[in-house]
Design an enzyme around this catalytic site. Structure first.
Site, short mmCIF file in Angstrom:
data_model
loop_
_atom_site.label_atom_id
_atom_site.label_comp_id
_atom_site.label_asym_id
_atom_site.label_seq_id
_atom_site.Cartn_x
_atom_site.Cartn_y
_atom_site.Cartn_z
CB ALA B 19 -5.77 -9.62 1.55
NE ARG B 20 -9.83 -4.54 -2.78
CZ ARG B 20 -10.47 -4.29 -3.93
NH1 ARG B 20 -9.92 -4.66 -5.09
NH2 ARG B 20 -11.63 -3.69 -3.94
NE ARG B 40 5.88 -5.92 1.78
CZ ARG B 40 6.15 -5.95 0.48
NH1 ARG B 40 7.38 -6.22 0.07
NH2 ARG B 40 5.21 -5.71 -0.41
CE LYS B 103 -4.64 -20.09 -5.76
NZ LYS B 103 -4.09 -19.47 -6.94
NE ARG B 175 -1.24 -14.50 -9.15
CZ ARG B 175 -2.54 -14.40 -9.39
NH1 ARG B 175 -3.26 -15.48 -9.59
NH2 ARG B 175 -3.13 -13.22 -9.44
#
Lengths: 378, 378
Positions: B19-20, B40, B103, B175
């Protein structure tokens, strides 16, 4: 340069196109001299000599047998169709001629084993015609790959080996004739593909081989294009290096893939990915230029902050070569022959072992194709 | 730059590391503005805003839902673990937010179809986060590949997509967690591999997919490394181009292979071999440098006389980029959103179709692995 009478006398059996390249290579090699050429007719031999400006001292023969029987010939180069390799390589070895054999070495491993047995029992050197192995670039890549910091363990390899054959080639070249080079592109280009993958794997045989369900054949059933994968399941290959705490993620495996084709633009690239570094070559089989060849080495690389670039760039490493790789091949072959002849050395077992492993894997690819792309365990 | 009130207002749902990068991309994109961030907890959102120097005008939320429900947000970027994609993408679409989805788009095609159906029925744009598709280099390669003289028909593709994960990553990153990103390296790196292979094939689906018998999993069964091949048997794909006299060698096939791994040095190379030309890229996913990226194009090449070199050298083609590829992605996404919002355009179906085909092939690779490396026909 060696004294003239010290030079290894090479006889060429057959006037194939590739023989022209070898004539030049022999002329460039300080340790070898072209002694004789034999073709199926004396006219063909004369025409070849004339077209290639060979010295009048080169003996011309109207048969292959005369080359093999010439007592002054030390070694033969055999650029014959593959189906003739076993006959002529065995005959040459029995006549105590060292054998430089064009690739693919044989139609299958049993045939190659006949050749290697004949060479071994007659104490003559065997070497196949894979020239790229003799380029100094190849040794330079090996140096990097054996450095655990710079390269680490082998993760994956991919090799393309293709060229765009002319309609004439596809119609009539020996490499697409079932009775001459029955392995087609798998034998011709696959020899380079498999050879370079095995080279990258330090000649450890894969544990399994599987052809990909993509084979293009001509109407006679000869392979024009195919692909395959080779797997090393290191759990099944004892290797103390891999059992160290530096490799904490079992089961650890290595995979290689290759594609070879007579139906695509020229390509001969090799990508080798290690745990700590990677190597990319564009022109492995035949360097773009003779004097110098390059490869890209990417050392341990991370992303820069925010993943907007790489921390290190691939480095282009240029390796110059005083002689073309085919002349270095002849030179290596000739120096081994001289060692055997003059100093009583044993033939170097490295070269037949490389050829044998290459053939063994080629056979496995062929078997996988014949079995409907089933895995073949080695 | 668009007027400030014309800019598409993007809300980011989740403060993942990626996101950065997107915050910066949005700030560089003339058509978009970062409107809100939700995490959150409000503390996490504040900390993210502080660490990334975000403007105080960016709304900070202590939940994902508040971003989705903010009536001033036009579109959301979702960098959540894959297992959460279907829930949040569907919710966002139902709230009429356009969806830029990190993705892999989903854990499987049925999940992705839920997302795409929600986007379609709510008339919002969908796009996945594959940034490389938006780099001008990608269009430049496409131009060459669509030229029959320069490239011809597609023969083979190979793609490596690897990086060397740290022990911390292998231990705790989302991941490699079965409940978060169950597809592991296949989802993460495989998305790029499959996506670029499909791109090279002009988004025609392969006729079959087969995983190679080389899969490395962690103790929880998540894939850390795998490889697969995709086959296009054009006899089964009607295509007038290939039935012309220019392609006289049936049966004509195309093969692609890829390798993805969290356990190898960084690599993201793509080799595309056509009948008349070939393309090699070293850094497809993330260019080495932001301002400019390159690829090597090898036009129709033959050997020079005696086969001692190449008739033409690969040409290094450099493509500059005014904005980083992730900003170009945001720009493309934002301009589509603006078209829908202001001009009543329909969402561009190109992007969901690309994602859907990518997911479909990923699913086939997974199925092939689960079936013991059997071929999966599409």
């Amino acid at each position: 340069m060696a004294d003239e009478d010290e030079r290894v006398r090479i006889g060429i059996v057959g006037c194939a196109e590739i023989a022209r390249k070898l004539c030049r290579a022999i002329s460039l090699s300080p340790s070898a001299t072209l002694w004789a050429i034999g073709s199926r007719s004396i006219d063909k031999a004369r025409s070849f000599a004339h077209q290639n400006g060979l010295s009048s001292s080169v003996r011309l023969y109207g048969s292959y047998m005369e080359v093999v029987e010439d007592p002054d010939v030390d070694a033969v180069y055999l650029p014959l169709p593959t189906s003739l390799h076993v006959q002529w390589a065995v005959l040459a070895a029995r006549h105590k001629k060292h054998v430089l054999l064009e690739k693919p070495a044989a139609l299958d491993l049993p045939q190659l084993d006949q050749i290697l047995e004949a060479c071994s029992s007659n104490r003559v050197q065997f070497m196949d015609g894979a020239m790229w192995l003799h380029h100094p670039r190849t040794s330079r890549m090996r140096e990097l790959m054996t450095d655990p910091q710079l390269f680490g363990h082998l993760n994956s390899v991919h090799r393309n080996s293709t060229f765009c054959a002319t309609p004439e080639f596809l119609d009539g070249n020996i490499r697409v004739k079932p009775d001459l080079d029955g392995l087609g592109a798998l034998g011709d280009l696959g020899w380079y593909s498999v050879g370079s993958i095995l080279w990258a794997a330090g000649y450890r045989l894969p544990t399994s081989v599987v052809a990909l369900p993509q084979v293009t054949c001509n109407s006679a059933g000869v392979i024009l294009a195919c692909s395959a994968s080779l797997i090393w399941d290191w759990r099944r290959v004892p290797n103390p290096d891999l059992d160290s705490p530096r490799h904490p993620h079992p089961p650890y495996q290595t995979v290689a893939t290759f594609h070879c084709s007579f139906l695509a633009n020229l390509s001969m690239d090799l990508a080798i990915i290690g745990s700590n570094g990677s190597i990319h070559v564009m022109d492995l089989t035949i360097p773009i230029e003779e004097q110098s060849a390059s490869f890209d080495f990417t050392p341990a690389t991370k992303f820069v902050e925010l993943h907007i670039g790489w921390s290190t760039k691939p480095e282009r490493i240029q390796v110059s070569s005083e002689l073309p790789q085919e002349a270095l091949m002849v030179e290596e072959f000739a120096s081994l022959v001289r060692g055997i002849k003059r100093s009583g050395c044993q033939p170097d077992s490295k070269w037949p072992e490389i050829s044998r492993k290459t053939q063994l894997v080629l056979d496995a690819v062929k078997k996988s194709i014949d079995l409907g792309y089933a895995p073949v365990h080695l």
